[in-house]
Design an enzyme around this catalytic site. Sequence first.
Site, PDB file in Angstrom:
ATOM      1  CG  ASP A  99      37.309  28.695  34.505  1.00  0.00           C
ATOM      2  OD1 ASP A  99      38.445  29.223  34.608  1.00  0.00           O
ATOM      3  OD2 ASP A  99      36.419  28.881  35.351  1.00  0.00           O
ATOM      4  CG  ASP A 102      38.430  38.781  33.887  1.00  0.00           C
ATOM      5  OD1 ASP A 102      38.690  39.684  33.081  1.00  0.00           O
ATOM      6  OD2 ASP A 102      37.665  38.958  34.847  1.00  0.00           O
ATOM      7  CE  LYS A 130      35.219  37.639  31.129  1.00  0.00           C
ATOM      8  NZ  LYS A 130      34.891  38.144  32.481  1.00  0.00           N
ATOM      9  CG  PHE A 152      30.219  38.102  35.186  1.00  0.00           C
ATOM     10  CD1 PHE A 152      31.435  37.954  35.842  1.00  0.00           C
ATOM     11  CD2 PHE A 152      29.141  37.322  35.589  1.00  0.00           C
ATOM     12  CE1 PHE A 152      31.566  37.051  36.889  1.00  0.00           C
ATOM     13  CE2 PHE A 152      29.266  36.420  36.634  1.00  0.00           C
ATOM     14  CZ  PHE A 152      30.480  36.290  37.279  1.00  0.00           C
TER      15      PHE A 152
HETATM   16  P1  IMP Z   1      41.671  35.792  36.109  1.00  0.00           P
HETATM   17  O1  IMP Z   1      41.217  37.201  36.329  1.00  0.00           O
HETATM   18  O2  IMP Z   1      42.067  35.553  34.663  1.00  0.00           O
HETATM   19  O3  IMP Z   1      42.722  35.390  37.082  1.00  0.00           O
HETATM   20  O4  IMP Z   1      40.407  34.892  36.369  1.00  0.00           O
HETATM   21  C1  IMP Z   1      40.188  34.453  37.655  1.00  0.00           C
HETATM   22  C2  IMP Z   1      39.053  33.513  37.747  1.00  0.00           C
HETATM   23  O5  IMP Z   1      37.902  34.322  37.854  1.00  0.00           O
HETATM   24  C3  IMP Z   1      38.800  32.605  36.571  1.00  0.00           C
HETATM   25  O6  IMP Z   1      39.548  31.416  36.632  1.00  0.00           O
HETATM   26  C4  IMP Z   1      37.324  32.329  36.765  1.00  0.00           C
HETATM   27  O7  IMP Z   1      37.143  31.261  37.664  1.00  0.00           O
HETATM   28  C5  IMP Z   1      36.844  33.637  37.342  1.00  0.00           C
HETATM   29  N1  IMP Z   1      36.219  34.464  36.294  1.00  0.00           N
HETATM   30  C6  IMP Z   1      36.786  35.373  35.478  1.00  0.00           C
HETATM   31  N2  IMP Z   1      35.886  35.915  34.640  1.00  0.00           N
HETATM   32  C7  IMP Z   1      34.697  35.313  34.944  1.00  0.00           C
HETATM   33  C8  IMP Z   1      33.359  35.416  34.408  1.00  0.00           C
HETATM   34  O8  IMP Z   1      33.052  36.154  33.459  1.00  0.00           O
HETATM   35  N3  IMP Z   1      32.432  34.635  35.006  1.00  0.00           N
HETATM   36  C9  IMP Z   1      32.702  33.773  36.022  1.00  0.00           C
HETATM   37  N4  IMP Z   1      33.931  33.628  36.541  1.00  0.00           N
HETATM   38  C10 IMP Z   1      34.919  34.396  35.994  1.00  0.00           C
HETATM   39 MG    MG Z   2      38.911  29.576  37.225  1.00  0.00          MG
END
Ligand code: IMP
Ligand code: MG
Length: 176
Positions: A99, A102, A130, A152
Amino acid sequence: MIPPIQQILIPREAIEAKVRDLAHAISAAYQGRDLVLIAILKGSIVFLVDLMKELDLDVEIGFFYLSSYQGQTSPQTQVRHFDIPFPVITGRDVLLVEDIFDTGASLAYAFGECQKHRPRSLKTCVFVVKQSKERAGLPAIDFRGFDIPDVFIVGYGMDYQEKYRQLPYIAIPRLP
Ligand code: IMP
Ligand code: MG
């Protein structure tokens, strides 16, 4: 149910158009081949369902259930992996469906786990990136939806404290 919203960042129509564009690109790239879509739960479920309906390919689906959190003493993101049934991907074409990118820790973890099974090919599809967080050493994003600033967001699968995943648009919430 409706969260206090600061701004609708990506409206429903733009999401639908982007999913169709991504599906066309993926269908063209894998034309005539079977594809295994591996989605990272929970956030990617809404995107996966919309995307697969638009694909002109034979697909199988599978899941990782990952949960990331900030370590207490270290700024590094840790990833917890819950075991659920996983398709055989050895020698097959695999597309990871995420999805949002981040820190990239979830995608990197899933990518590494898939690589252990020696798929024929392994690519990534991320709906929202991002952009400022992309770094060398993290998996490349082969099919991308939207680039956004480091804000966010909720909706279209993404939650704030497990709420608002079902919103058909992506919004910046007004958090308490
Ligand atoms: P990562 O930091 O790329 O591993 O992201 C981890 C998970 O955090 C993602 O798969 C999302 O499910 C959640 N996440 C990251 N950024 C957001 C945001 O802005 N809103 C809601 N969930 C987020
Ligand atoms: Mg996720």
